[in-house]
Design an enzyme around this catalytic site. Structure first.
Site, mmCIF file in Angstrom:
data_model
loop_
_atom_site.group_PDB
_atom_site.id
_atom_site.type_symbol
_atom_site.label_atom_id
_atom_site.label_comp_id
_atom_site.label_asym_id
_atom_site.label_seq_id
_atom_site.Cartn_x
_atom_site.Cartn_y
_atom_site.Cartn_z
ATOM 1 N N GLU A 1 43.045 15.008 -40.769
ATOM 2 C CA GLU A 1 44.076 14.120 -41.345
ATOM 3 C C GLU A 1 43.484 13.185 -42.395
ATOM 4 O O GLU A 1 43.738 11.982 -42.386
ATOM 5 C CB GLU A 1 44.759 13.285 -40.238
ATOM 6 C CG GLU A 1 45.421 14.123 -39.181
ATOM 7 C CD GLU A 1 46.933 14.157 -39.289
ATOM 8 O OE1 GLU A 1 47.476 13.720 -40.322
ATOM 9 O OE2 GLU A 1 47.560 14.647 -38.343
HETATM 10 C C1 LIG Z 1 39.179 20.644 -35.833
HETATM 11 C C2 LIG Z 1 40.026 20.627 -37.058
HETATM 12 C C3 LIG Z 1 41.394 20.747 -36.941
HETATM 13 C C4 LIG Z 1 42.200 20.792 -38.074
HETATM 14 N N1 LIG Z 1 43.548 21.038 -37.951
HETATM 15 C C5 LIG Z 1 44.271 21.280 -39.071
HETATM 16 C C6 LIG Z 1 45.629 21.720 -38.984
HETATM 17 O O1 LIG Z 1 46.186 21.854 -37.887
HETATM 18 N N2 LIG Z 1 46.296 21.992 -40.122
HETATM 19 C C7 LIG Z 1 45.710 21.851 -41.352
HETATM 20 O O2 LIG Z 1 46.351 22.144 -42.351
HETATM 21 N N3 LIG Z 1 44.438 21.415 -41.474
HETATM 22 C C8 LIG Z 1 43.706 21.131 -40.377
HETATM 23 N N4 LIG Z 1 42.406 20.705 -40.481
HETATM 24 C C9 LIG Z 1 41.853 20.482 -41.797
HETATM 25 C C10 LIG Z 1 41.427 19.063 -42.057
HETATM 26 O O3 LIG Z 1 42.541 18.264 -42.247
HETATM 27 C C11 LIG Z 1 40.470 19.180 -43.245
HETATM 28 O O4 LIG Z 1 39.312 19.716 -42.698
HETATM 29 C C12 LIG Z 1 40.145 17.928 -43.876
HETATM 30 O O5 LIG Z 1 41.194 17.551 -44.657
HETATM 31 C C13 LIG Z 1 38.864 18.012 -44.728
HETATM 32 O O6 LIG Z 1 38.745 19.146 -45.516
HETATM 33 P P1 LIG Z 1 37.332 19.931 -45.594
HETATM 34 O O7 LIG Z 1 36.792 20.066 -44.225
HETATM 35 O O8 LIG Z 1 37.544 21.172 -46.354
HETATM 36 O O9 LIG Z 1 36.381 18.940 -46.361
HETATM 37 P P2 LIG Z 1 36.152 18.819 -47.947
HETATM 38 O O10 LIG Z 1 37.434 18.670 -48.640
HETATM 39 O O11 LIG Z 1 35.255 19.924 -48.371
HETATM 40 O O12 LIG Z 1 35.383 17.439 -48.052
HETATM 41 C C14 LIG Z 1 33.977 17.325 -47.842
HETATM 42 C C15 LIG Z 1 33.599 15.848 -47.906
HETATM 43 O O13 LIG Z 1 33.891 15.332 -49.201
HETATM 44 C C16 LIG Z 1 34.663 14.142 -49.084
HETATM 45 N N5 LIG Z 1 35.554 14.052 -50.254
HETATM 46 C C17 LIG Z 1 36.305 15.023 -50.800
HETATM 47 N N6 LIG Z 1 36.953 14.548 -51.899
HETATM 48 C C18 LIG Z 1 36.606 13.250 -52.022
HETATM 49 C C19 LIG Z 1 36.937 12.201 -52.945
HETATM 50 N N7 LIG Z 1 37.760 12.376 -53.949
HETATM 51 N N8 LIG Z 1 36.387 10.989 -52.755
HETATM 52 C C20 LIG Z 1 35.526 10.769 -51.738
HETATM 53 N N9 LIG Z 1 35.194 11.715 -50.849
HETATM 54 C C21 LIG Z 1 35.721 12.943 -50.984
HETATM 55 C C22 LIG Z 1 35.430 14.292 -47.780
HETATM 56 O O14 LIG Z 1 35.764 13.014 -47.252
HETATM 57 C C23 LIG Z 1 34.390 14.995 -46.914
HETATM 58 O O15 LIG Z 1 33.524 14.049 -46.357
HETATM 59 C C24 LIG Z 1 41.600 20.640 -39.358
HETATM 60 C C25 LIG Z 1 40.215 20.495 -39.467
HETATM 61 C C26 LIG Z 1 39.424 20.502 -38.344
HETATM 62 C C27 LIG Z 1 37.949 20.355 -38.526
#
Ligand SMILES: Cc1cc2nc3c(=O)[nH]c(=O)nc-3n(C[C@H](O)[C@H](O)[C@H](O)COP(=O)(O)OP(=O)(O)OC[C@H]3O[C@@H](n4cnc5c(N)ncnc54)[C@H](O)[C@@H]3O)c2cc1C
Length: 770
Positions: free
Chosen positions: A454
């Site tokens: 989230e």
């Molecule tokens: C256990 C689990 C359950 C989940 N359940 C769902 C679900 O039910 N439905 C769904 O749709 N999604 C779900 N998600 C997805 C979750 O919401 C995303 O994983 C999350 O939004 C982060 O995306 P990412 O892991 O690809 O990280 P990335 O987008 O690759 O980010 C990597 C890092 O970069 C940072 N970052 C990225 N852009 C910026 C910026 N502009 N400024 C500063 N920092 C930045 C992020 O904070 C993070 O620390 C789930 C994820 C997990 C791990």
């Protein structure tokens, strides 16, 4: 003197005569404002405009109305909610065995799934007319937090249908047919929902999803209908492996203009039965050893009728807006619930363990080093619970506060992480050896999950809290942006001129007040109460002025660049967040009837928040791109330097003593923590040992004293020690027996699990305590 008078007169004429003011000030400022306005995508704009402003707006105004905050009623439960909490919730909690779930079953056992469905745990946000429970945010938060103190897997499984997803989207936007078709099944649990937004290429930047839907004609139920041809690939989707209905977000295109004039409609959400032809539910992920269902889904050229769009055709392209409007529950309730569980459990069980675990002849909680960690646990848990209550209060008041819920999500999960680290350090080996006797390990492993989902925390802190807060909470900036965006330039200028004059007054007021409060140590700032907490209200009012001033100057000098200067803006976001958390602590102290026993916790929490505000401001001034402006701001806000200190050691000591005392205060601070009233369960056993050792404190003291004097052999333990104490008349027969029994309890309370080597190799873990 006369020169000053003339200058004042000139300024008065320029500001007071509208035509002159517009020509000399407003028009050039309007042009500059339009130029520096950060470029914003539609998804960013929709995110920015979503939700409400509440107490965050007051804090940003420089003049928080403390009386209005304290007057806000604390939410209470309805009789039905209370009956659910006392009945089905307790039944579910007693049925949960987290080690069994995560290690052996790697799923919730059938009996637990059945209980969840029977009692409609998935239906807390579904209306009664559809068979739902229709619970308040307060009940939702209480229930999920308490489940999370027992099992993270069960809590995540239950929170997903009760947060952003098909249930909530249908409730707000669904057509009558969609509601009648889906909601009764979702309420009963015969339908299991999931919501799929994230994919391999789109995580934080969810607005950039590459998944597409193209409007076309196709066949459905033997008839030709207008529909959507979908292609998607999603990962990380919670409940996907067991879902019967998939909420899917994709970008919608209408190249043949079958539903309108636009080619590209934007992000759209649809509900698709997972048994529909072409829908693929892929494999499971294994998120940090937690067994909740999480996995992938994909589909290639899957055709669905157009009326499967949530809300129907009229909501085509409105998906992002819908998601942004509904984010508050997830951010404000579900993930903070996991942090709440961590805080309550850490305080309750670390307090007990620090008392029953002896080293160097003393309970480990008597050592100052351990007390420092325990002070953090208790102090932060006071903030965690306070923040949970205040945010839930806003939700119960009918607000959907986007900035507050972003702050809540970020700071509660970060405080939860700190508290969990400290709890593990205090438990040391007992926290590390996994098995049914370890009540920390599973939450420790799962902590990064709430940090990530989230809105991953780095993004939430750096982009959302201040990025959205600066425009949404500021009394004038959003209206000024709207004026600048007005296509009728002259009408825009008139509106802007009107706002600008107020904005100048606002900025001048904040500058003078911030400096005045800085000079006087905020002694004359207002406070709604007298007593030990008065000074905190005054300091917070002062810092609110400082924030308003620094935010205005940052926006003025950096304009659109501020968005990219995340390290600068995030620090202002930290100031806002700690102001909010400190307000929550003050309100809770009043709402709880100013409990004297809570004062060390309150002082610790407030000193901690003020210190964090000082640290954030220090970093802001030090790194402000224009050194001169940074220096002037520092002088205005802190003319005598930044003097907020970390909490005193005496508070940490008082907190750790309180954590090691059974009684009313401990119950109030950890009321969400579940412990099973069964000595066979580790939580029930820890309670029993803790309370019994307190009852026998006098007996233990006498034995220890005799050992120190050399009257009793200090190498003896348990039965042998009891025998010698009896023989040497340190204890009488009854006391020796009580001591014997209590030592058995103590040994079991400090025990960890061990497993047969061959079993571990085969993935079987039949535990033996050691
Ligand atoms: C256990 C689990 C359950 C989940 N359940 C769902 C679900 O039910 N439905 C769904 O749709 N999604 C779900 N998600 C997805 C979750 O919401 C995303 O994983 C999350 O939004 C982060 O995306 P990412 O892991 O690809 O990280 P990335 O987008 O690759 O980010 C990597 C890092 O970069 C940072 N970052 C990225 N852009 C910026 C910026 N502009 N400024 C500063 N920092 C930045 C992020 O904070 C993070 O620390 C789930 C994820 C997990 C791990």
């Amino acid at each position: 003197m006369s020169i000053i008078l003339i200058l004042v007169l000139i300024i008065a004429v320029i500001l007071g005569v509208p035509d002159i003011r517009r020509k000399l000030i407003s028009r050039p400022a309007f042009k500059m404002f339009k130029r520096v306005l950060p470029p914003m995508s539609n998804t960013e704009r929709e995110a920015m405009e979503a939700g409400d402003v509440w107490w965050d707006g007051e804090l940003f105004s420089g003049q928080p109305d403390w009386f209005s905050l304290l007057k806000t009623k604390v939410p209470t439960f309805t009789a039905e909610e209370q009956a659910f909490i006392d009945g089905p919730l307790e039944e579910l909690l007693a049925a949960l065995d987290d080690f069994e779930i995560n290690v052996h079953e790697r799923d919730l056992p059938e009996a637990v799934w059945a209980l969840i469905k029977k009692h409609r745990f998935f239906a807390m946000i579904i209306g009664k007319e559809y068979g739902g429970l229709d619970f308040s945010a307060a009940a939702n938060s209480h229930i999920v937090s308490r489940i999370a103190t027992r099992s993270l897997t069960a809590a995540v499984t239950i929170m997903v249908p009760n947060s952003l997803g098909p249930g909530e989207l249908l409730t707000h936007y669904g057509t009558m047919e969609q509601k009648q078709y889906w909601l009764p099944g979702l309420a009963k649990g015969t339908e299991i929902p999931c919501f799929a937004l994230t994919g391999p290429e789109a995580g934080s930047d969810a607005g950039s999803i590459p998944d597409t839907g193209v409007i076309c004609k196709g066949e459905y139920n033997g008839e030709e209908v207008v529909g959507i041809r979908l292609n998607w690939s999603k990962r990380y989707i919670t409940l996907a492996p067991v879902a019967t209905v998939l909420g899917l977000a994709f970008k919608l295109y209408d190249p043949e203009h079958l539903i309108g004039e636009k080619d590209e409609l934007g992000i759209t959400c649809a509900l698709i039965p997972t048994k529909h032809k072409g829908v693929e539910i892929g494999d499971r992920h294994y998120p940090l050893t937690q067994a909740f269902m999480n996995g992938t889904t994909y589909g290639k050229d899957v055709f669905i009728p157009i009326d499967w769009i949530i809300g129907g055709k009229k909501y085509a392209g409105k998906g992002w807006q819908m998601l942004m409007e509904c984010l508050s529950a997830g951010r404000g309730i579900s993930l903070p619930a996991l942090a709440t569980a961590t805080g309550h459990n850490a305080q309750r069980f670390t307090g007990a363990y620090a008392f029953v675990r002896h080293q160097f002849g003393l309970p480990i909680g008597k050592f100052e080093g351990v007390q420092e960690a325990m002070g953090r646990i208790g102090g932060l848990n006071y903030s965690i619970e306070s923040m949970r209550r205040l945010t839930v209060t806003a939700l119960c008041e009918g607000y959907s506060p986007s900035v507050i819920t972003a702050m809540t999500k970020y700071h509660m999960t970060e405080m939860g992480r700190q508290v969990m680290n400290d709890a593990l350090d205090v438990h040391a080996g007992k926290g590390i050896q996994m098995g049914p006797l370890n009540y920390l390990a599973s939450t420790y492993m799962g902590t990064p999950i709430s940090i990530t989902v989230e809105g991953a925390n780095i993004l939430t802190r750096n982009l959302m809290i201040f990025g959205q807060g600066a425009t949404r909470c500021h009394p004038y900036v959003l209206a000024e942006m709207e004026a600048a965006a007005n296509e009728d330039e002259e009408a825009g200028l008139r509106a802007f001129d009107h706002l600008l004059i107020k904005h100048i007054g606002f900025a001048a007021g904040n500058t003078c007040s911030a400096f005045w409060h800085g000079l006087t140590g905020a002694r004359f700032a207002n406070a709604p109460v007298s007593g030990e907490t008065t000074k905190y209200y005054q300091q917070l009012s002062r810092m609110s002025r400082g924030l308003a001033l620094c935010a205005d100057v940052s926006m003025l000098t950096m304009g659109g660049d501020l968005k990219r200067k995340e390290m600068i803006s995030a620090r202002l976001g930290d100031v806002l967040s700690h102001l909010y958390m400190a307000s929550a602590v003050l309100k809770r102290f009043e709402d709880d009837g100013r409990q004297v026993a809570d004062l060390p916790f309150v002082h610790y929490a407030l000193a901690n928040h003020l210190h964090a505000i000082g640290v954030a401001f220090a970093g802001f001034f030090q790194n402000f791109p224009n050194r001169v402006v940074g220096g002037v701001l520092k002088f205005l806000v802190f003319p005598f330097g930044i003097r907020y200190q970390k909490p005193n050691d005496s508070y940490a000591q008082a907190i750790s003593e309180a954590m090691m005392q059974p009684g009313v205060a401990r119950e109030r601070h950890t009321f969400l923590s579940y412990w099973k009233d069964d000595a066979e369960d580790v939580t029930g056993h820890m309670e029993l040992a803790f309370v019994r050792m307190h009852e026998l404190q006098d007996v233990y003291k006498r034995v220890q004293k005799a050992q120190k004097k050399g009257e009793l052999n200090s190498n003896l333990l348990g039965n042998e020690l009891a025998d010698e104490a009896l023989a040497k008349e340190v204890l009488n027969a009854e006391e020796a027996e009580q001591f014997r029994e209590c030592e058995v309890l103590r040994m079991r309370a400090i025990a960890v699990d061990s497993f047969a080597k061959a079993d571990v190799k085969q993935g079987k873990f039949s535990a033996k305590p050691i």
